[in-house]
Design a protein around this motif. Structure first.
Motif, PDB file in Angstrom:
ATOM      1  N   ALA A  47       0.833  -1.207   0.000  1.00 39.49           N
ATOM      2  CA  ALA A  47       0.000   0.000   0.000  1.00 39.49           C
ATOM      3  C   ALA A  47       0.866   1.254   0.000  1.00 39.49           C
ATOM      4  O   ALA A  47       0.536   2.248  -0.667  1.00 39.49           O
ATOM      5  CB  ALA A  47      -0.928  -0.004   1.210  1.00 39.49           C
ATOM      6  N   LEU A  48       1.986   1.216   0.709  1.00 34.27           N
ATOM      7  CA  LEU A  48       2.889   2.351   0.745  1.00 34.27           C
ATOM      8  C   LEU A  48       3.477   2.618  -0.637  1.00 34.27           C
ATOM      9  O   LEU A  48       3.527   3.767  -1.089  1.00 34.27           O
ATOM     10  CB  LEU A  48       3.994   2.095   1.769  1.00 34.27           C
ATOM     11  CG  LEU A  48       4.975   3.225   1.994  1.00 34.27           C
ATOM     12  CD1 LEU A  48       4.273   4.447   2.562  1.00 34.27           C
ATOM     13  CD2 LEU A  48       6.071   2.768   2.934  1.00 34.27           C
ATOM     14  N   PHE A  49       3.895   1.568  -1.322  1.00 29.35           N
ATOM     15  CA  PHE A  49       4.442   1.743  -2.672  1.00 29.35           C
ATOM     16  C   PHE A  49       3.372   2.238  -3.643  1.00 29.35           C
ATOM     17  O   PHE A  49       3.633   3.104  -4.486  1.00 29.35           O
ATOM     18  CB  PHE A  49       5.068   0.431  -3.186  1.00 29.35           C
ATOM     19  CG  PHE A  49       6.452   0.201  -2.670  1.00 29.35           C
ATOM     20  CD1 PHE A  49       7.501   1.030  -3.031  1.00 29.35           C
ATOM     21  CD2 PHE A  49       6.703  -0.843  -1.799  1.00 29.35           C
ATOM     22  CE1 PHE A  49       8.786   0.826  -2.551  1.00 29.35           C
ATOM     23  CE2 PHE A  49       7.987  -1.063  -1.309  1.00 29.35           C
ATOM     24  CZ  PHE A  49       9.032  -0.233  -1.685  1.00 29.35           C
ATOM     25  N   ALA A  93       2.745   5.888  -2.965  1.00 28.62           N
ATOM     26  CA  ALA A  93       3.829   6.706  -3.512  1.00 28.62           C
ATOM     27  C   ALA A  93       3.686   6.846  -5.020  1.00 28.62           C
ATOM     28  O   ALA A  93       3.853   7.933  -5.579  1.00 28.62           O
ATOM     29  CB  ALA A  93       5.177   6.088  -3.149  1.00 28.62           C
ATOM     30  N   ARG A  94       3.334   5.760  -5.704  1.00 26.55           N
ATOM     31  CA  ARG A  94       3.145   5.810  -7.168  1.00 26.55           C
ATOM     32  C   ARG A  94       1.984   6.722  -7.533  1.00 26.55           C
ATOM     33  O   ARG A  94       2.062   7.491  -8.491  1.00 26.55           O
ATOM     34  CB  ARG A  94       2.914   4.394  -7.713  1.00 26.55           C
ATOM     35  CG  ARG A  94       2.628   4.359  -9.194  1.00 26.55           C
ATOM     36  CD  ARG A  94       3.808   4.949 -10.002  1.00 26.55           C
ATOM     37  NE  ARG A  94       3.459   5.080 -11.387  1.00 26.55           N
ATOM     38  CZ  ARG A  94       3.411   6.246 -12.036  1.00 26.55           C
ATOM     39  NH1 ARG A  94       3.695   7.373 -11.422  1.00 26.55           N
ATOM     40  NH2 ARG A  94       3.091   6.284 -13.305  1.00 26.55           N
ATOM     41  N   LEU A 106       7.058  12.971  -2.637  1.00 25.48           N
ATOM     42  CA  LEU A 106       7.863  12.353  -1.583  1.00 25.48           C
ATOM     43  C   LEU A 106       7.482  12.909  -0.213  1.00 25.48           C
ATOM     44  O   LEU A 106       7.338  12.154   0.753  1.00 25.48           O
ATOM     45  CB  LEU A 106       9.352  12.578  -1.853  1.00 25.48           C
ATOM     46  CG  LEU A 106      10.314  11.977  -0.836  1.00 25.48           C
ATOM     47  CD1 LEU A 106      10.139  10.467  -0.752  1.00 25.48           C
ATOM     48  CD2 LEU A 106      11.739  12.334  -1.183  1.00 25.48           C
ATOM     49  N   THR A 107       7.283  14.218  -0.138  1.00 26.70           N
ATOM     50  CA  THR A 107       6.875  14.828   1.133  1.00 26.70           C
ATOM     51  C   THR A 107       5.502  14.328   1.551  1.00 26.70           C
ATOM     52  O   THR A 107       5.279  14.008   2.725  1.00 26.70           O
ATOM     53  CB  THR A 107       6.850  16.369   0.997  1.00 26.70           C
ATOM     54  OG1 THR A 107       8.152  16.807   0.610  1.00 26.70           O
ATOM     55  CG2 THR A 107       6.446  17.037   2.292  1.00 26.70           C
ATOM     56  N   VAL A 108       4.584  14.233   0.606  1.00 25.57           N
ATOM     57  CA  VAL A 108       3.235  13.748   0.909  1.00 25.57           C
ATOM     58  C   VAL A 108       3.299  12.307   1.399  1.00 25.57           C
ATOM     59  O   VAL A 108       2.642  11.950   2.385  1.00 25.57           O
ATOM     60  CB  VAL A 108       2.310  13.879  -0.318  1.00 25.57           C
ATOM     61  CG1 VAL A 108       0.969  13.222  -0.056  1.00 25.57           C
ATOM     62  CG2 VAL A 108       2.120  15.334  -0.692  1.00 25.57           C
ATOM     63  N   VAL A 167       1.998  11.032   5.045  1.00 27.56           N
ATOM     64  CA  VAL A 167       0.980   9.979   5.155  1.00 27.56           C
ATOM     65  C   VAL A 167       1.531   8.782   5.927  1.00 27.56           C
ATOM     66  O   VAL A 167       0.829   8.195   6.757  1.00 27.56           O
ATOM     67  CB  VAL A 167       0.472   9.569   3.755  1.00 27.56           C
ATOM     68  CG1 VAL A 167      -0.383   8.326   3.817  1.00 27.56           C
ATOM     69  CG2 VAL A 167      -0.314  10.715   3.130  1.00 27.56           C
ATOM     70  N   THR A 168       2.792   8.429   5.690  1.00 24.00           N
ATOM     71  CA  THR A 168       3.416   7.325   6.419  1.00 24.00           C
ATOM     72  C   THR A 168       3.505   7.651   7.907  1.00 24.00           C
ATOM     73  O   THR A 168       3.209   6.795   8.752  1.00 24.00           O
ATOM     74  CB  THR A 168       4.822   7.033   5.853  1.00 24.00           C
ATOM     75  OG1 THR A 168       4.702   6.726   4.470  1.00 24.00           O
ATOM     76  CG2 THR A 168       5.477   5.886   6.582  1.00 24.00           C
ATOM     77  N   LEU A 169       3.868   8.875   8.248  1.00 22.11           N
ATOM     78  CA  LEU A 169       3.928   9.268   9.655  1.00 22.11           C
ATOM     79  C   LEU A 169       2.536   9.241  10.291  1.00 22.11           C
ATOM     80  O   LEU A 169       2.393   8.843  11.450  1.00 22.11           O
ATOM     81  CB  LEU A 169       4.562  10.647   9.797  1.00 22.11           C
ATOM     82  CG  LEU A 169       6.065  10.702   9.558  1.00 22.11           C
ATOM     83  CD1 LEU A 169       6.552  12.144   9.552  1.00 22.11           C
ATOM     84  CD2 LEU A 169       6.807   9.882  10.590  1.00 22.11           C
ATOM     85  N   ARG A 170       1.511   9.646   9.546  1.00 21.13           N
ATOM     86  CA  ARG A 170       0.144   9.592  10.077  1.00 21.13           C
ATOM     87  C   ARG A 170      -0.268   8.151  10.343  1.00 21.13           C
ATOM     88  O   ARG A 170      -0.846   7.830  11.381  1.00 21.13           O
ATOM     89  CB  ARG A 170      -0.856  10.240   9.119  1.00 21.13           C
ATOM     90  CG  ARG A 170      -2.254  10.287   9.731  1.00 21.13           C
ATOM     91  CD  ARG A 170      -3.372  10.321   8.726  1.00 21.13           C
ATOM     92  NE  ARG A 170      -3.343   9.330   7.689  1.00 21.13           N
ATOM     93  CZ  ARG A 170      -3.855   8.102   7.796  1.00 21.13           C
ATOM     94  NH1 ARG A 170      -4.391   7.669   8.909  1.00 21.13           N
ATOM     95  NH2 ARG A 170      -3.821   7.282   6.766  1.00 21.13           N
ATOM     96  N   LYS A 171       0.054   7.257   9.417  1.00 21.13           N
ATOM     97  CA  LYS A 171      -0.264   5.839   9.613  1.00 21.13           C
ATOM     98  C   LYS A 171       0.496   5.283  10.814  1.00 21.13           C
ATOM     99  O   LYS A 171      -0.042   4.487  11.588  1.00 21.13           O
ATOM    100  CB  LYS A 171       0.076   5.031   8.353  1.00 21.13           C
ATOM    101  CG  LYS A 171      -0.844   5.297   7.194  1.00 21.13           C
ATOM    102  CD  LYS A 171      -0.400   4.546   5.964  1.00 21.13           C
ATOM    103  CE  LYS A 171      -1.277   4.883   4.784  1.00 21.13           C
ATOM    104  NZ  LYS A 171      -0.830   4.226   3.543  1.00 21.13           N
TER     105      LYS A 171
END
Length: 158
Positions: free
Chosen positions: A5-7, A10-11, A102-104, A108-112
């Motif tokens: 889901a992370l990849f 990012a895509r 990349l920043t987004v 989003v990763t930090l929120r998760k």
């Protein structure tokens, strides 16, 4: 699944960045199409959705604040979830117009990550060695991205 889901996230961010470059930045329109186009696919789950509606209707009633109307508790929980998810996803779509993909993805990763930690603490689940490994990877990645931990040599500008 989270890694996949992370990849994919990012895509999708890179794809949105390209679309915004071609057609302009329209986060409300992108939000609409991202959520309206998949709606017909929910017809495949109509039976399951109906069963859950019945379960929701049979949940314990709860009074709406300030109105005094009794509503099944699960419908209130669903409404709260929808509202918070809308605020979150709308903010992400606006963020995609202001920052790089990349920043987004990092935000989003930090929120998760924060949601996961909150869930572990709230439901009193054990914090395993895998959680510690994931935590360290998230923090190291964040520190590298923010350049608090430099990666490689910086060239001097003359």
């Amino acid at each position: 699944m989270l890694l996949f889901a992370l990849f994919m996230s990012a895509r999708m961010g890179i794809f949105q960045e390209q679309l915004y470059g071609l057609y302009g930045k329209h986060p409300k329109e992108a939000l609409f199409y991202n959520h309206a186009l998949p709606l017909p696919a929910f017809l495949l789950l109509a039976g399951d959705i109906y069963r859950h509606c019945v379960l929701f209707n049979n949940s314990a009633p709860m009074a709406l604040p300030l109105v005094g109307v009794m509503v099944p508790k699960m419908w209130l929980y669903l409404a709260g979830n929808i509202l918070t998810q809308y605020v979150c996803i709308r903010s992400v779509f606006i963020l995609t117009t202001e920052c790089s993909s990349l920043t987004v993805t990092l935000v989003v990763t930090l929120r998760k990550f924060v949601s996961l930690i909150f869930s572990i603490l709230y439901f009193k689940n054990p914090f395993t060695v895998y959680h510690w490994m994931g935590t360290s990877l998230v923090f190291i990645g964040t520190l590298i991205f923010t350049e608090i931990i430099p990666l490689g040599k910086k060239q001097k500008v003359q």
